[in-house]
Enzyme design. Structure first.
Site, short mmCIF file in Angstrom:
data_model
loop_
_atom_site.label_atom_id
_atom_site.label_comp_id
_atom_site.label_asym_id
_atom_site.label_seq_id
_atom_site.Cartn_x
_atom_site.Cartn_y
_atom_site.Cartn_z
N SER A 37 0.80 -1.23 0.00
CA SER A 37 0.00 0.00 0.00
C SER A 37 0.83 1.27 0.00
O SER A 37 0.32 2.33 -0.36
CB SER A 37 -0.93 0.01 1.22
OG SER A 37 -0.18 -0.07 2.42
N ASP A 327 -3.54 8.14 7.82
CA ASP A 327 -4.38 7.27 8.63
C ASP A 327 -3.49 6.61 9.68
O ASP A 327 -2.42 7.13 9.98
CB ASP A 327 -5.15 6.26 7.75
CG ASP A 327 -4.24 5.38 6.92
OD1 ASP A 327 -3.02 5.30 7.22
OD2 ASP A 327 -4.73 4.75 5.96
N HIS A 330 -0.42 4.96 7.10
CA HIS A 330 0.17 5.51 5.88
C HIS A 330 0.53 6.99 5.98
O HIS A 330 -0.19 7.76 6.62
CB HIS A 330 -0.79 5.28 4.72
CG HIS A 330 -1.17 3.85 4.53
ND1 HIS A 330 -2.35 3.33 5.01
CD2 HIS A 330 -0.49 2.84 3.94
CE1 HIS A 330 -2.41 2.03 4.71
NE2 HIS A 330 -1.30 1.71 4.08
#
Length: 352
Positions: A37, A327, A330
């Protein structure tokens, strides 16, 4: 003395050479991305998984406020790196049907959020395993040769910059979370060795497929991610030093493996992206970078929200640039820019 016809002929040749357009390949004609991610620019939008971010407030600070599937409020580090090499500002996801080979020829992302080196990691959220990312790359190579021709495609593939960011999920999503998983098979040092062995096989596979310029990032201080801090109530949300030591020890082994490949493989340059050092510098010296909070994320409470828990109902901060994290895991776009700039100045400059 030269005859007038000969002079005219030489003048004609000179004009022809001056105005001739000779096809050439830039020093880095494309960026090709593998990983999780931290570098997924939207592939998970097109698979059945809970590990998605193609909804608000993700992407809120991108031009147009588009939720592209990037796990951030804006661009990722790989987007900034692409721009630094004179390539497009947004690297397209390979599974995105809105792009064609013209766009993919200068940059393509095969990464999948929530994946890892270990196939068992990708099984947790049913995402694209690393071996499948390689399969997509092979498919891409065939398409690129059809689009550019054999010769130019070979130049693109051998001169491209390959960026790999992966590994954190193998520990925080898999090893430390799945009770009947890898922790029953390996102790931590053994699992580190297992993952480094997979990483070596992966890099060798990329080399055999033509990669010659490779940037491999290590693990961040994963004990300082907001999600991991939130689990340490008795220590008032401090970093998990044990997790950080695991990341640091793993990175030492990873660099040792890279040294071996740089020695044994011909005409390859594999550089190490020190994401651990960058994160720790930001966490320990936030004011230098203009951050006000490095312990929680901007979205919601900032300690548990990610993916579907970070949604349009979450009360997010008004200015994400004050936060290192978007978040609970990240980076914000601002921290991604810091990461890209640091890497360009410390390791990736060798490819300029």
């Amino acid at each position: 003395m030269m005859t007038q016809s000969l002079l005219q002929w030489l003048l004609f040749i000179h004009i022809l050479l001056v105005n001739m357009t000779i096809p050439c390949v830039a020093k880095v004609p494309a960026v090709i991305i593998f990983g999780d991610s931290t570098v997924d620019t939207g592939n998970n939008n097109y698979i059945q998984t809970l590990a998605k971010s193609n909804f608000k407030p993700y992407g809120r600070d991108l031009q147009g406020g588009n939720s592209t599937g990037r796990f951030s409020n804006g661009r990722l580090a790989v987007d900034f790196i692409s721009e630094a090499f004179g390539l497009p500002k947004l690297v397209p996801a390979y599974l995105d049907p809105n792009y064609e080979m013209k766009e993919f020829s200068t940059g393509v992302c095969f990464a999948s959020a929530a994946t890892g080196y270990d196939n068992a990691t990708s099984d947790v959220f049913s995402v694209i395993p690393l071996w499948k990312e390689v399969d997509y790359f092979k498919e891409y190579q065939t398409k690129l040769k059809d689009f550019q021709g054999e010769t130019l495609a070979h130049e693109t593939l051998t001169q491209a910059l390959y960026i790999i960011s992966i590994g954190t999920n193998d520990f925080i999503e898999n090893y430390y979370t799945m009770p009947s998983g890898r922790s029953t098979e390996y102790n931590v040092p053994e699992y580190e060795d297992f993952i480094v062995g997979i990483a070596k096989q992966f890099l060798t596979s990329l080399y055999n497929l033509g990669a010659r310029k490779i940037n491999l990032t290590g693990l961040p201080p994963m004990g300082c991610l907001p999600l991991e801090r939130s689990k340490r109530l008795l220590s008032l949300g401090n970093c998990n030093d044990d997790y950080n030591k695991v990341a640091s020890d793993f990175n030492v082994k990873l660099k040792g493996m890279m040294d071996v490949l740089n020695r044994d493989l011909v005409n390859v340059t594999i550089v190490y992206g020190d994401i651990y050092g960058i994160f720790m510098d930001v966490i320990q010296n936030p004011g230098i970078y203009g951050f006000e909070d490095v312990a929680v994320g901007c979205c919601g409470t900032g300690v548990i929200e990610m993916s579907y828990l970070c949604n349009s109902r979450s009360l997010s901060c008004s200015d994400a640039d004050k936060y290192a994290f978007w978040d609970s895991i990240h980076p914000t776009e601002k921290l991604n820019k810091v990461i890209a700039d640091k890497m360009m100045n410390t390791t990736l400059h060798v490819f300029l």
